[in-house]
Enzyme design. Structure first.
Site, PDB file in Angstrom:
ATOM      1  N   LYS A 141       0.822  -1.204   0.000  1.00  0.00           N
ATOM      2  CA  LYS A 141       0.000   0.000   0.000  1.00  0.00           C
ATOM      3  C   LYS A 141       0.860   1.259   0.000  1.00  0.00           C
ATOM      4  CE  LYS A 141      -3.199   2.488   3.032  1.00  0.00           C
ATOM      5  NZ  LYS A 141      -2.243   3.586   3.303  1.00  0.00           N
TER       6      LYS A 141
ATOM      7  N   ASP B  15      -0.296   0.267  -4.814  1.00  0.00           N
ATOM      8  CA  ASP B  15      -0.901  -0.965  -4.333  1.00  0.00           C
ATOM      9  C   ASP B  15      -1.839  -1.591  -5.362  1.00  0.00           C
ATOM     10  OD1 ASP B  15      -2.956   0.849  -4.241  1.00  0.00           O
ATOM     11  OD2 ASP B  15      -2.971   1.027  -2.073  1.00  0.00           O
TER      12      ASP B  15
ATOM     13  N   LYS C  70       7.458   1.038   2.173  1.00  0.00           N
ATOM     14  CA  LYS C  70       8.282   0.228   1.266  1.00  0.00           C
ATOM     15  C   LYS C  70       9.673   0.825   1.097  1.00  0.00           C
ATOM     16  CE  LYS C  70       5.391   0.550  -2.154  1.00  0.00           C
ATOM     17  NZ  LYS C  70       4.268   1.249  -1.474  1.00  0.00           N
TER      18      LYS C  70
ATOM     19  N   LYS D 110       7.657   9.775  -8.231  1.00  0.00           N
ATOM     20  CA  LYS D 110       8.025  10.756  -7.191  1.00  0.00           C
ATOM     21  C   LYS D 110       9.533  10.827  -7.004  1.00  0.00           C
ATOM     22  CE  LYS D 110       5.748   9.222  -3.614  1.00  0.00           C
ATOM     23  NZ  LYS D 110       5.271   7.936  -4.127  1.00  0.00           N
TER      24      LYS D 110
END
Length: 304
Positions: A10, A125, A15, A41
């Site tokens: 998610k 996700d 992560k 990003k």
């Protein structure tokens, strides 16, 4: 030994925290590691480089591809290299397409043959065709799913498992990012048994991780972070030594997952939490769902 590992989970679950600190632990053990940020990003490498890296997509110039020798691959620590795949501007184009182009460029430049471990920090996700590129194109041979016991995180983990089951992916384990609410450990253990994916490691809730990252620092490089570093080192060891065929996974369908959440989520009640400092705050009742669902729901869900 060649390891090609992707991390999914998610958005916002941690992560990147897992990817950076695990890569650092592997590099300290002498393994040559390439950490690839697969997110427009471009924030995977910031804890290592301090300054933003130019992404591979920013240098992409058509079929000839970008040159990967012009500052696109950083070497911020011994045995550790990192890069950002990059992607289109927000709201424009396909980020998954960008990942595919970047990984192809890395392959053509021979980077996957130069290192022992490639670790992919993958955005999002939802397993659309683009974001599953590391798996579908064979760049990642194993994957781990980062999750907490929160409802949204479990929904995402189950969705990823369903997508990866269809792809025949090698799912090695869950990485449990603790959020520290009552019954969370038991909930993760129950989810793990239900989908038949083991918990690879528990990353305990830590304010130190947040504080370090606010100062652009990986927690495993903070000398007082012995507990946190040990957890990431244990994960690194497991990733490096895991071998053999994975067990068959059993993601739930929407009905089963909704039932799982209803039956196994602790009920909301006022009172004290497990943390003695939580006096007067709202907490959860004790977790009651153990090895099976109440009223035979476990068997009804196909796990009997």
């Amino acid at each position: 030994m060649k390891k090609r590992i992707a991390l999914y989970g998610k958005g916002g679950i941690g992560k990147t925290t897992v990817a950076v600190n695990t890569a650092l632990c592997m590099a300290r053990r002498g393994y040559r590691v390439l950490l690839v940020g697969c997110d427009p990003k471009q924030d995977t490498t910031r804890l290592l480089t301090k300054q933003p890296l130019i992404s591979i997509l920013e240098r992409y110039d058509g079929p000839c591809g970008p040159s990967l020798q012009d500052g696109l691959i950083a070497n911020p620590r011994p045995n550790l290299w990192c890069c950002e795949a990059g992607g289109p501007k927000p709201g424009v184009g396909c980020a998954g397409r960008g990942i595919a182009i970047a990984l192809n460029a890395l392959e053509k430049a021979g980077w996957f043959d130069r290192v022992d471990v490639v670790l992919y920090d993958v955005l999002g996700d939802v397993v659309c065709g683009g974001f599953s590129t590391p798996v579908t194109k064979g760049y990642a041979r194993e994957l781990y799913i980062v999750t907490s016991g929160e409802q949204a995180s479990l929904f995402a983990a189950n969705n990823i498992l369903a997508g990866m089951q269809g792809l025949g992916a090698c799912v090695r384990g869950l990485i449990y990012q603790e959020r520290r609410f009552t019954g969370e450990d038991a909930l993760i253990e129950t989810f793990s048994r239900r989908v038949n994916v083991p918990v690879a490691v528990k990353i305990g809730f830590s304010e130190r991780i947040k504080l370090c990252e606010m100062h652009d620092m990986a927690v495993s490089e903070e000398e007082r972070a012995g507990v946190e570093t040990a957890q990431f080192m244990a994960l690194a060891e497991r990733m490096l030594t895991e071998s053999g065929p994975p067990a068959e996974i059993y993601p739930m369908d929407r009905t089963q997952l909704s039932q799982f959440i209803r039956e196994c989520m602790p009920s909301v009640a006022g009172g004290k939490g497990e943390n003695p400092d939580d006096e007067g705050t709202t907490c959860f009742d004790a977790f009651t769902c153990d090895n099976e669902f109440p009223n035979g729901a476990w068997a009804a869900a196909g796990c009997g």
